[in-house]
Design a protein around this motif. Structure first.
Motif, PDB file in Angstrom:
ATOM      1  N   PHE A  92     -71.858  12.368 -53.450  1.00  0.00           N
ATOM      2  CA  PHE A  92     -71.134  13.620 -52.211  1.00  0.00           C
ATOM      3  C   PHE A  92     -72.072  13.397 -50.933  1.00  0.00           C
ATOM      4  CE2 PHE A  92     -71.299  16.668 -49.730  1.00  0.00           C
ATOM      5  CZ  PHE A  92     -70.197  17.267 -49.346  1.00  0.00           C
ATOM      6  N   ALA A  93     -73.393  13.032 -51.680  1.00  0.00           N
ATOM      7  CA  ALA A  93     -73.970  12.559 -50.716  1.00  0.00           C
ATOM      8  C   ALA A  93     -73.370  12.059 -48.913  1.00  0.00           C
ATOM      9  CB  ALA A  93     -75.610  12.154 -50.844  1.00  0.00           C
ATOM     10  N   PRO A  94     -73.161  11.183 -49.511  1.00  0.00           N
ATOM     11  CA  PRO A  94     -72.893  10.111 -48.422  1.00  0.00           C
ATOM     12  C   PRO A  94     -70.925  10.482 -47.198  1.00  0.00           C
ATOM     13  CG  PRO A  94     -72.566   8.392 -50.336  1.00  0.00           C
ATOM     14  CD  PRO A  94     -72.513   9.909 -50.970  1.00  0.00           C
ATOM     15  N   LEU A  95     -70.498  11.971 -47.616  1.00  0.00           N
ATOM     16  CA  LEU A  95     -70.105  12.259 -47.068  1.00  0.00           C
ATOM     17  C   LEU A  95     -70.194  13.492 -47.380  1.00  0.00           C
ATOM     18  CD1 LEU A  95     -67.012  12.386 -49.674  1.00  0.00           C
ATOM     19  CD2 LEU A  95     -67.899  10.841 -47.731  1.00  0.00           C
ATOM     20  N   TYR A  96     -71.555  14.461 -46.029  1.00  0.00           N
ATOM     21  CA  TYR A  96     -72.798  15.073 -46.414  1.00  0.00           C
ATOM     22  C   TYR A  96     -72.963  14.899 -44.265  1.00  0.00           C
ATOM     23  CZ  TYR A  96     -75.906  19.032 -45.364  1.00  0.00           C
ATOM     24  OH  TYR A  96     -76.754  19.689 -45.220  1.00  0.00           O
ATOM     25  N   PHE A  97     -71.675  15.192 -43.950  1.00  0.00           N
ATOM     26  CA  PHE A  97     -72.053  15.125 -42.063  1.00  0.00           C
ATOM     27  C   PHE A  97     -72.085  16.746 -41.441  1.00  0.00           C
ATOM     28  CE2 PHE A  97     -69.815  11.443 -43.274  1.00  0.00           C
ATOM     29  CZ  PHE A  97     -69.759  10.541 -42.496  1.00  0.00           C
ATOM     30  N   PRO A  98     -73.154  17.610 -41.988  1.00  0.00           N
ATOM     31  CA  PRO A  98     -72.979  18.695 -41.470  1.00  0.00           C
ATOM     32  C   PRO A  98     -73.203  19.332 -39.805  1.00  0.00           C
ATOM     33  CG  PRO A  98     -75.409  17.954 -41.877  1.00  0.00           C
ATOM     34  CD  PRO A  98     -74.586  17.440 -42.067  1.00  0.00           C
ATOM     35  N   LEU A  99     -73.495  17.986 -38.767  1.00  0.00           N
ATOM     36  CA  LEU A  99     -73.562  18.077 -37.230  1.00  0.00           C
ATOM     37  C   LEU A  99     -72.102  17.609 -37.166  1.00  0.00           C
ATOM     38  CD1 LEU A  99     -75.314  18.321 -34.909  1.00  0.00           C
ATOM     39  CD2 LEU A  99     -75.572  15.808 -34.805  1.00  0.00           C
ATOM     40  N   GLU A 100     -71.518  16.877 -37.832  1.00  0.00           N
ATOM     41  CA  GLU A 100     -70.174  16.643 -37.173  1.00  0.00           C
ATOM     42  C   GLU A 100     -69.044  17.681 -37.734  1.00  0.00           C
ATOM     43  OE1 GLU A 100     -72.656  13.284 -36.962  1.00  0.00           O
ATOM     44  OE2 GLU A 100     -72.228  14.241 -38.400  1.00  0.00           O
ATOM     45  N   LEU A 101     -69.748  17.851 -38.495  1.00  0.00           N
ATOM     46  CA  LEU A 101     -68.319  18.852 -39.457  1.00  0.00           C
ATOM     47  C   LEU A 101     -68.252  20.180 -39.880  1.00  0.00           C
ATOM     48  CD1 LEU A 101     -66.806  16.130 -42.288  1.00  0.00           C
ATOM     49  CD2 LEU A 101     -66.376  16.453 -39.621  1.00  0.00           C
ATOM     50  N   HIS A 102     -69.333  20.614 -40.214  1.00  0.00           N
ATOM     51  CA  HIS A 102     -69.368  22.119 -40.955  1.00  0.00           C
ATOM     52  C   HIS A 102     -68.708  22.896 -39.428  1.00  0.00           C
ATOM     53  CE1 HIS A 102     -73.067  21.647 -43.779  1.00  0.00           C
ATOM     54  NE2 HIS A 102     -72.104  20.653 -43.820  1.00  0.00           N
ATOM     55  N   ARG A 103     -68.770  24.173 -40.329  1.00  0.00           N
ATOM     56  CA  ARG A 103     -67.242  24.947 -39.184  1.00  0.00           C
ATOM     57  C   ARG A 103     -68.269  26.301 -39.171  1.00  0.00           C
ATOM     58  NH1 ARG A 103     -65.064  23.103 -35.583  1.00  0.00           N
ATOM     59  NH2 ARG A 103     -66.908  21.825 -35.779  1.00  0.00           N
ATOM     60  N   ARG A 104     -69.160  26.828 -39.899  1.00  0.00           N
ATOM     61  CA  ARG A 104     -68.897  28.344 -39.647  1.00  0.00           C
ATOM     62  C   ARG A 104     -69.419  28.498 -39.262  1.00  0.00           C
ATOM     63  NH1 ARG A 104     -73.044  27.917 -45.277  1.00  0.00           N
ATOM     64  NH2 ARG A 104     -73.378  26.091 -43.754  1.00  0.00           N
ATOM     65  N   GLU A 105     -70.483  28.220 -38.117  1.00  0.00           N
ATOM     66  CA  GLU A 105     -70.789  28.101 -36.820  1.00  0.00           C
ATOM     67  C   GLU A 105     -69.582  28.678 -35.654  1.00  0.00           C
ATOM     68  OE1 GLU A 105     -74.055  27.109 -32.984  1.00  0.00           O
ATOM     69  OE2 GLU A 105     -74.786  26.010 -35.285  1.00  0.00           O
ATOM     70  N   ALA A 106     -68.878  27.655 -36.069  1.00  0.00           N
ATOM     71  CA  ALA A 106     -67.699  27.964 -34.871  1.00  0.00           C
ATOM     72  C   ALA A 106     -66.113  28.970 -35.515  1.00  0.00           C
ATOM     73  CB  ALA A 106     -66.047  26.556 -34.727  1.00  0.00           C
ATOM     74  N   LEU A 107     -66.529  28.527 -36.924  1.00  0.00           N
ATOM     75  CA  LEU A 107     -66.001  30.364 -36.859  1.00  0.00           C
ATOM     76  C   LEU A 107     -66.071  31.389 -36.822  1.00  0.00           C
ATOM     77  CD1 LEU A 107     -64.666  28.644 -39.801  1.00  0.00           C
ATOM     78  CD2 LEU A 107     -63.233  29.032 -38.623  1.00  0.00           C
ATOM     79  N   ALA A 108     -67.888  31.731 -36.374  1.00  0.00           N
ATOM     80  CA  ALA A 108     -68.441  33.066 -35.965  1.00  0.00           C
ATOM     81  C   ALA A 108     -67.948  33.495 -34.581  1.00  0.00           C
ATOM     82  CB  ALA A 108     -69.679  32.641 -36.987  1.00  0.00           C
ATOM     83  N   LYS A 109     -68.076  32.677 -34.259  1.00  0.00           N
ATOM     84  CA  LYS A 109     -67.869  32.745 -32.432  1.00  0.00           C
ATOM     85  C   LYS A 109     -66.677  32.666 -32.516  1.00  0.00           C
ATOM     86  CE  LYS A 109     -70.891  29.155 -30.673  1.00  0.00           C
ATOM     87  NZ  LYS A 109     -70.617  27.422 -29.882  1.00  0.00           N
ATOM     88  N   ASP A 110     -65.499  32.369 -33.777  1.00  0.00           N
ATOM     89  CA  ASP A 110     -64.136  32.704 -33.623  1.00  0.00           C
ATOM     90  C   ASP A 110     -64.037  33.904 -33.608  1.00  0.00           C
ATOM     91  OD1 ASP A 110     -63.094  31.114 -31.879  1.00  0.00           O
ATOM     92  OD2 ASP A 110     -62.927  29.982 -33.721  1.00  0.00           O
ATOM     93  N   LEU A 111     -64.386  34.829 -34.237  1.00  0.00           N
ATOM     94  CA  LEU A 111     -64.701  35.990 -35.451  1.00  0.00           C
ATOM     95  C   LEU A 111     -65.468  37.567 -33.965  1.00  0.00           C
ATOM     96  CD1 LEU A 111     -64.735  34.789 -39.224  1.00  0.00           C
ATOM     97  CD2 LEU A 111     -62.982  36.247 -37.966  1.00  0.00           C
ATOM     98  N   LYS A 112     -66.752  37.027 -33.765  1.00  0.00           N
ATOM     99  CA  LYS A 112     -66.517  37.652 -32.754  1.00  0.00           C
ATOM    100  C   LYS A 112     -66.213  37.768 -31.491  1.00  0.00           C
ATOM    101  CE  LYS A 112     -71.361  37.786 -29.999  1.00  0.00           C
ATOM    102  NZ  LYS A 112     -72.223  37.499 -29.362  1.00  0.00           N
ATOM    103  N   TYR A 113     -65.367  36.883 -31.143  1.00  0.00           N
ATOM    104  CA  TYR A 113     -64.487  36.795 -29.987  1.00  0.00           C
ATOM    105  C   TYR A 113     -63.468  37.639 -30.412  1.00  0.00           C
ATOM    106  CZ  TYR A 113     -60.612  35.701 -26.426  1.00  0.00           C
ATOM    107  OH  TYR A 113     -59.477  35.914 -25.255  1.00  0.00           O
ATOM    108  N   PHE A 114     -62.698  37.553 -31.372  1.00  0.00           N
ATOM    109  CA  PHE A 114     -61.574  39.050 -32.161  1.00  0.00           C
ATOM    110  C   PHE A 114     -61.711  40.234 -32.341  1.00  0.00           C
ATOM    111  CE2 PHE A 114     -59.468  34.855 -33.104  1.00  0.00           C
ATOM    112  CZ  PHE A 114     -58.500  34.681 -31.840  1.00  0.00           C
ATOM    113  N   TYR A 115     -63.402  40.194 -33.638  1.00  0.00           N
ATOM    114  CA  TYR A 115     -63.295  41.429 -34.070  1.00  0.00           C
ATOM    115  C   TYR A 115     -64.922  41.940 -33.220  1.00  0.00           C
ATOM    116  CZ  TYR A 115     -60.917  40.095 -37.961  1.00  0.00           C
ATOM    117  OH  TYR A 115     -59.385  40.561 -38.403  1.00  0.00           O
ATOM    118  N   GLY A 116     -65.437  41.317 -31.928  1.00  0.00           N
ATOM    119  CA  GLY A 116     -66.805  41.866 -31.237  1.00  0.00           C
ATOM    120  C   GLY A 116     -67.719  41.944 -32.165  1.00  0.00           C
ATOM    121  N   ASP A 117     -68.872  42.236 -31.665  1.00  0.00           N
ATOM    122  CA  ASP A 117     -70.526  42.044 -32.538  1.00  0.00           C
ATOM    123  C   ASP A 117     -70.602  42.138 -33.895  1.00  0.00           C
ATOM    124  OD1 ASP A 117     -71.736  40.658 -29.462  1.00  0.00           O
ATOM    125  OD2 ASP A 117     -71.778  41.911 -29.461  1.00  0.00           O
ATOM    126  N   ASP A 118     -69.479  43.372 -33.993  1.00  0.00           N
ATOM    127  CA  ASP A 118     -69.974  43.503 -35.377  1.00  0.00           C
ATOM    128  C   ASP A 118     -69.218  42.932 -36.196  1.00  0.00           C
ATOM    129  OD1 ASP A 118     -67.854  44.818 -34.416  1.00  0.00           O
ATOM    130  OD2 ASP A 118     -68.759  47.256 -35.262  1.00  0.00           O
TER     131      ASP A 118
END
Length: 311
Positions: A92-118
């Motif tokens: 799997f290693a050749p397909l590991y692109f955390p900087l380019e692809l990972h979405r967890r941080e982006a989704l956390a921002k979206d959820l904070k926008y919709f639901y608030g800090d908690d």
């Protein structure tokens, strides 16, 4: 969310599916080609789910979009946890692109926008999403070579049809132009989506995999589509139970009264003979039989974009 060509305008982001362009250097035995052919039927089924079709038409309530974002959060948290676990594994290693692809941080921002800090205290993993999450964890821990299928179906879709859904959601839900609420679709570290997808496919094709393993990856990709469709169906059922509160799926339309400059389609100063509402002119054209046929064809093509994002 679904043929097989990239949209020109629909902007650079109006891509349909993930196998947009022909590559003369691809062999029928390459993994990217096997996935393209082997998942076509599942693709077609996914793009025709009611949730995806409604989304593409802009018929998406904010509450349902929020729940879809929650499902994505749990899905990508599982996927990226297993990718991190296998980042040094040769399968799997050749397909590991955390900087380019990972979405967890982006989704956390979206959820904070919709639901608030908690937001973490306000969300839960649905039954269908949990099945998807469980499968990803099983693969990552016991059959890491199959993780390729899940990463491919998710990220290549996000960079393709997902970009169409981004525009639909932003308009239909009247989200800020600053892209709050749709950070999931924003890939700041991918400057050219088309070139990156070509790189990703090339990396996949270079993996040292035997024929049997490639077939298992294709089979797993079809399972991923099936799990996605279960989430779509679950969301569709929830959507039917929601009240018609804010019909977030309706685009703002000028009714011909009041200040015409407030119409989002106002075209004064853009080469028109005079001030007018472009929407009304377009509506007139849409009533013509020939234009109705053309519009119907466009909707059918746009449906292809859906198979890839939503989930």
């Amino acid at each position: 969310m679904p043929s097989a060509v990239e949209g020109t305008e629909a902007g650079e982001g109006g891509m349909l599916r993930y196998e947009e362009t022909e590559d003369n250097n691809v062999s029928p035995t390459d993994l990217s080609e096997l996935l393209k052919v082997g998942t076509k039927e599942a693709h077609d089924r996914a793009e025709n789910t009611q949730f995806v079709k409604d989304f593409l038409k802009g018929r998406i309530k904010k509450e349902l979009f929020k729940l879809a974002t929650v499902a994505l959060h749990f899905t990508y948290s599982a996927l990226e946890e297993e990718m991190d676990r296998n980042k040094d594994n040769s399968v799997f290693a050749p397909l590991y692109f955390p900087l380019e692809l990972h979405r967890r941080e982006a989704l956390a921002k979206d959820l904070k926008y919709f639901y608030g800090d908690d937001w973490k205290d306000k969300i839960r993993c649905s039954e269908a999403t949990q099945q998807y999450v469980d499968r990803i964890h099983h693969v990552g821990q016991h059959e890491p070579e199959l993780l390729v299928a899940h990463a491919y179906t998710r990220y290549m879709g996000d960079l393709s049809g997902g970009q169409v859904l981004k525009k639909v959601a932003q308009r239909a839900l009247k989200l800020p132009s600053t892209e709050e609420g749709i950070q999931f679709y924003v890939f700041d570290n991918v400057s050219n989506a088309q070139q990156f997808k070509q790189l990703y496919r090339a990396r996949m094709n270079a993996l040292d995999l035997d024929k049997n393993t490639k077939e298992r990856i294709v089979e797993e990709a079809n399972k991923a589509f099936g799990l996605n469709m279960q989430v779509f169906d679950e969301l569709d059922k929830i959507g039917k139970s929601l009240t018609e509160e804010a019909q977030d799926g309706e685009f703002p339309v000028h009714d011909g009264k009041g200040d015409i400059r407030k119409c989002p389609f106002y075209a004064d100063g853009q080469g028109m003979a005079g001030p007018g509402c472009l929407f009304r002119a377009t509506l007139g054209l849409a009533r013509q039989p020939l234009m109705q046929v053309v519009l119907a064809a466009c909707v059918a093509v746009a449906a292809g974009a859906a198979a890839w994002y939503v989930l």
